[in-house]
Design a protein around this motif. Sequence first.
Motif, short mmCIF file in Angstrom:
data_model
loop_
_atom_site.label_atom_id
_atom_site.label_comp_id
_atom_site.label_asym_id
_atom_site.label_seq_id
_atom_site.Cartn_x
_atom_site.Cartn_y
_atom_site.Cartn_z
N ALA A 346 0.74 -1.36 -0.14
CA ALA A 346 0.28 0.09 0.06
C ALA A 346 0.71 1.21 0.15
CB ALA A 346 -0.95 0.00 1.21
N LYS A 347 2.41 0.93 -0.20
CA LYS A 347 3.01 2.13 0.02
C LYS A 347 3.55 2.44 -1.37
CE LYS A 347 4.86 0.92 4.35
NZ LYS A 347 6.00 0.77 5.48
N GLY A 348 2.48 3.03 -2.29
CA GLY A 348 2.77 3.31 -3.69
C GLY A 348 3.41 4.65 -3.82
N GLY A 349 3.45 5.45 -2.65
CA GLY A 349 3.92 6.80 -2.68
C GLY A 349 5.65 6.71 -3.11
N ILE A 350 6.12 5.61 -3.13
CA ILE A 350 7.79 5.60 -3.50
C ILE A 350 7.70 5.93 -4.74
CG2 ILE A 350 7.47 2.91 -4.20
CD1 ILE A 350 10.25 2.81 -2.74
N VAL A 351 6.84 5.79 -5.59
CA VAL A 351 6.80 6.29 -7.09
C VAL A 351 7.39 7.95 -6.88
CG1 VAL A 351 5.79 7.12 -8.99
CG2 VAL A 351 5.19 4.80 -7.99
N ILE A 352 6.67 8.63 -6.03
CA ILE A 352 6.85 10.30 -6.01
C ILE A 352 8.35 10.14 -5.50
CG2 ILE A 352 6.14 12.29 -4.69
CD1 ILE A 352 3.29 11.09 -4.89
#
Length: 393
Positions: A346-352
């Motif tokens: 659920a930690k897709g913020g790593i893309v940013i």
Amino acid sequence: MDGYLGVIVIVVVVALLAAGGLFLLFRPGGKAAPPVEPPKSPQTPTLPEQRPAPSAEEGEGATTTLPPPAPPAVVVPEIEVPPPSAGRMVRLRSRLARSQSALGRGLLELLSRDRLDDDVWDEIEESLITADVGVAPTRAMVEELRTKVKVLGSRTPAEVRELLREQLLTQINPDLDRTLHVQKHGERPAVVLVVGVNGTGKTTTTGKLARSLVGDGKKVVLGAADTFRAAATEQLQTWGDRVGADVVRGPEGGDPASVAFDATAKGIEEKVDVVIIDTAGRLHTKTGLMDELGKVKRVIEKKATVDEVLLVLDATTGQNGMRQAQVFAEVVNITGIALTKLDGTAKGGIVISVQRELGVPVKLAGLGEGPDDLAPFDPEVFVDAILGDENAK
């Protein structure tokens, strides 16, 4: 008279001796000795082919003189025809949404509250940081959201969703060039160097990328330059066999640069479109990593241009993955990122955060374990999956 008797005694003795010899020669069961023959040179007897003695499992009655076994049949794997890469991420959107939508739902619920006080904004900030968006991008997003919410006043669910969608897209930056540079240079193939630590899915990503390019109609050669892991070489060979791509490999523990050079030479000789080199990721010191990757890149450039250096990162590793990325970025000129296991966190913020940290775009997303689950990264599809598909544009 005495002389006569002496003669008689001699005759009798001779007769007795002669009779004894005849008895020995012709006694019942007696045979004459066989004639002595000259010795012959030893010869190896001709026997049927021997096989090892049967094991206990085969049983005592198993024969040991069987005809020679027939040579094993060579099994040629069936060449698969992969689907093209276009539209893959759209097809995999539902899988991405299952893992990422919890973040979107939480943010939408917080932003939809009637009263957005400091505590709520703190919760929004915490949610973004927990999702590995990164501290600086999170603060920028929250500040922008607070300003726009004040301007809007009342907020409908659709307006809240659009606000959040706009901010997420801004941080991911849809304007970045995410093109995978795999076009030939005249007679010379494009060369893609795949780097990253072991365990991130680097070799699997190399194989899936080859499969994707073959699905797009390109001819590919793979270079198994991770010579320190025999399993990596065998794995890459399997990927190549499935789609009919040649794999250049070297001896275990051999020089990775030599394999990369040979793979590039083979790509030129066979007039292929793309050569993909899988490199070793076992090195943990920056000096060793720099020496090895630098050498690999230099020897390739004696034959062709290195068009892409893709860094493979495991999306589930969060900040550990960020530290790995920084080391590789200092060593080699990274042109793009392939994020694996993006569907499993659920930690897709790593893309940013990884794009902001390295200044290079995420170009590929691994969204599952299937052979065709590597897709070109699409920022809008990604954000819509986070926020939920029911209102996706």
